[in-house]
Design a protein around this motif. Sequence first.
Motif, mmCIF file in Angstrom:
data_model
loop_
_atom_site.group_PDB
_atom_site.id
_atom_site.type_symbol
_atom_site.label_atom_id
_atom_site.label_comp_id
_atom_site.label_asym_id
_atom_site.label_seq_id
_atom_site.Cartn_x
_atom_site.Cartn_y
_atom_site.Cartn_z
ATOM 1 N N HIS A 1 1.615 -4.341 7.659
ATOM 2 C CA HIS A 1 0.265 -4.375 7.087
ATOM 3 C C HIS A 1 -0.727 -5.114 7.980
ATOM 4 N N TYR A 2 -0.264 -6.096 8.748
ATOM 5 C CA TYR A 2 -1.192 -6.794 9.644
ATOM 6 C C TYR A 2 -1.630 -5.884 10.796
ATOM 7 N N VAL B 1 0.266 -5.324 -0.857
ATOM 8 C CA VAL B 1 1.362 -6.088 -0.270
ATOM 9 C C VAL B 1 1.284 -7.590 -0.543
ATOM 10 N N ILE C 1 -5.626 -2.711 1.933
ATOM 11 C CA ILE C 1 -4.269 -2.869 2.461
ATOM 12 C C ILE C 1 -3.555 -4.039 1.799
ATOM 13 N N LEU C 2 -4.237 -5.177 1.700
ATOM 14 C CA LEU C 2 -3.601 -6.370 1.131
ATOM 15 C C LEU C 2 -3.334 -6.234 -0.355
ATOM 16 N N ALA D 1 -1.792 -2.674 10.568
ATOM 17 C CA ALA D 1 -2.683 -1.696 9.936
ATOM 18 C C ALA D 1 -4.077 -2.273 9.724
ATOM 19 N N MET E 1 0.829 -1.211 0.000
ATOM 20 C CA MET E 1 0.000 0.000 0.000
ATOM 21 C C MET E 1 0.859 1.254 0.000
ATOM 22 N N TRP F 1 3.599 3.627 9.924
ATOM 23 C CA TRP F 1 4.083 2.709 8.878
ATOM 24 C C TRP F 1 4.863 3.480 7.829
ATOM 25 N N GLN G 1 6.126 -6.605 9.312
ATOM 26 C CA GLN G 1 4.824 -6.999 8.767
ATOM 27 C C GLN G 1 3.779 -5.956 9.183
#
Length: 235
Positions: free
Chosen positions: A125-126, A183, A179-180, A128, A1, A62, A123
């Motif tokens: 994104h997790y 990434v 988000i995913l 977030a 992202m 982030w 990591q």
Amino acid sequence: MFDSIPFLESIPALWLHISIVALGLGVIVLSAETLHRRTSTNSELARKVVHIGTGNVILVAWWLQIPAWVGIAASIIASAIALSSYYVPFLPGINSVGRRSFGTFFYAVSMGILIAWFWSPHQFHYAAIGILVMTWGDGLAGLMGQRFGQHKYQIWGMTKSWEGSLTMTLISYGVSCSILLGVQGNVWQTWLLPIAVALGATGLEMFSKWGMDNLTVPVASAALAFYLHQLFPLV
């Protein structure tokens, strides 16, 4: 992202990043409290302004690659302030929700837990996903339920609406996918995994009392996304 910005290891850069985050949070909290005290805005709306605004700090952390200890320290300080404010009501517009709730305290704790868990292995994104599912999903669900909630139901003495719960599911799914998408690389991770996250988050929000969903929803959403990815990495 996001394309990560390498964190500058100098002391001035560190304090600049801390100041940016602190200033942003301060403006959000003061704006919401001023809105509540000087207008006819109800406490729930003021609380949601803070709820949605502060949650997005995870994206700033982030983006700036702020060290984990900074995020954890901020979480501890925010938790202490939130807990104190329940007994010394210096932020009545934020904590007064018409029911016994420690949501603000749990919200701050959840951010510290997720930063401690996912920052070191990069990591982000997790973390977030967990925070933003709560930030946007629960925040908008509460507002939609108040404004358009015509179909009520009760769980454990709490009155909720199907409109609010549906909003929680849809927003949680949209946030997770967004988000995913930046990434991860396959259909399962990007479009199917968020279904489980959204349904799990909605279920926890429906059954939580005393503001516990501000802890259970972020941590469980992040954990579910993480562990499902470990179980089915190549689907």
